[in-house]
Write an enzyme that holds these catalytic residues in place. Structure first.
Site: not given
Ligand code: NAD
Length: 353
Positions: A142, A222
């Protein structure tokens, strides 16, 4: 001709559920389904939307609650042309091994993974064409997405000599308030530069940039304080406001309209049909300035949960060569209401023209 492209979302969390919602809004791709590890409220939410839900690997937690899934991730991947991996950060290498077992399946990863996972980091307006034909792509984080958008837009008009950015990160996402975070303190990332500058270089290697970052006790958005020196820069702040306003994924907002903090930006996103998602990177008009050396400074606000969503949709089209960057960006923008003009911004444009 390929039938409508089928996309799967692996990991229906903060980013996954938003990417899934965005796929549902496209007319040139279908959502084959999403995966869940456990039958919590997001499982119910997906089913209420009519989304097919698959277990990541184990169906038993769902069966124990009396819920049925459509199968497991492997069943979903058999049906999909592309999987958008939205599993927690650092799951990428393990998941890539699974995806590689499905010939022809392409995969998109998120910014929590290392650049070395795919060796290609994506931003729609910087390197869309280079994603054509790639099997695996990483959409940058992000913060990096925001920096790529703003810096590349400025660099198109005025050549940047060096950029510097101070990154004020939210501690956790709003739905994760049970997780740890600094409750009442500032937690600097003790490295210089922070990984944000390095990450921008994976997309825009020609930009010289340095960054420092830290975590603040907040969940809403952020903040960045961005500075840029130029070889030949803008003469007035009006020039900067004009070029930023030309980009629909950047929203120039004004304190005169009551946008005094990230709280009002999020509130605004709640009430205009976007389900609280501020897909645009926001820049405060009154915070844009040029010092006596011509160095530019500005404040930027980033909805961490939303700004990468349009990039994921564009990445799908880019990898399959479905249309040009301009067409995809415009199509994604229209489907998600990005750049839709509020009365406030129309007034702003009238003043500028
Ligand atoms: P999150 O924890 O909110 O969601 C992840 C989901 O995946 C959960 O529902 C979890 O139960 C599930 N999960 C757990 N193990 C798994 C597996 N082995 N296979 C498939 N699903 C599984 O995480 P998020 O914040 O959505 O982050 C996901 C990605 O996006 C990360 O790489 C993160 O760095 C990136 N990201 C996050 C944000 C943010 O602000 N949250 C912003 C940009 C990018």
């Amino acid at each position: 001709m390929m039938e409508t492209l089928k996309a799967a979302v692996n990991g229906y969390g903060t980013i996954g559920r938003r990417v899934a919602d965005a796929i549902l809004k496209q007319d040139d791709m279908e959502l084959a389904g999403v995966t869940k590890t456990s039958p919590d409220f997001r499982f119910l939410e997906a089913r209420e939307k009519g989304i097919r839900v698959f277990a990541v690997s184990d169906n038993r937690p769902f069966e124990r609650r009396g819920y049925q899934t459509e199968g497991t991730l492997k069943d979903l991947l058999k049906e999909a042309d592309v999987v958008v991996d939205c599993a927690p950060k650092h799951s990428g290498f393990e998941n890539l091994e699974i995806y590689n077992r499905f010939p022809g399946l392409k995969a998109i990863f998120q910014g929590g993974e290392k650049h070395s996972l795919t060796n290609f980091s994506f931003n729609s307006q910087c390197n869309y064409n280079e994603a054509g034909g790639k099997r695996n792509v990483r959409v940058v984080s992000c913060n990096t997405t925001a920096l790529c958008r703003v810096i590349s837009q400025i660099d198109r008009f005025y050549k940047i000599k060096k950029a510097r950015v101070a990154v004020v990160r939210r501690s956790v996402d709003p739905g994760d308030s049970n997780k740890k975070g600094p409750v009442n303190a500032w937690e600097p990332a003790l490295e210089y530069p922070s990984h944000h500058a390095t990450d921008v270089s994976t997309v825009m290697p020609h930009i010289r940039i340095s960054s420092l970052a830290g975590i603040a006790p907040m969940t809403i958005m952020h903040g960045h304080m961005l500075f840029a020196e130029f070889h030949k820069g803008p003469e007035t702040t009006a020039d900067v406001i004009r070029i930023l306003s030309e980009n629909k994924r950047i929203k120039v907002v004004s304190s005169e309209d009551g946008f005094l903090s990230t709280a009002q930006l999020k509130d605004y996103a709640e009430s205009n049909g976007r389900n609280g998602n501020m897909y645009e990177v926001c820049v405060w008009k009154e915070g844009i300035g040029l010092d006596e050396d011509g160095e530019l400074g500005m404040h930027i606000a980033i909805d961490q949960q939303a700004d990468v969503v349009p990039e994921n949709i564009d990445a799908i089209r880019a990898m399959f060569g479905m249309m040009s960057a301009e067409e995809s960006i415009a199509k994604t923008n229209a489907s998600l209401g990005i750049g839709s003009k509020s009365r406030v911004l129309e007034k702003e444009e009238t003043i500028l023209s």
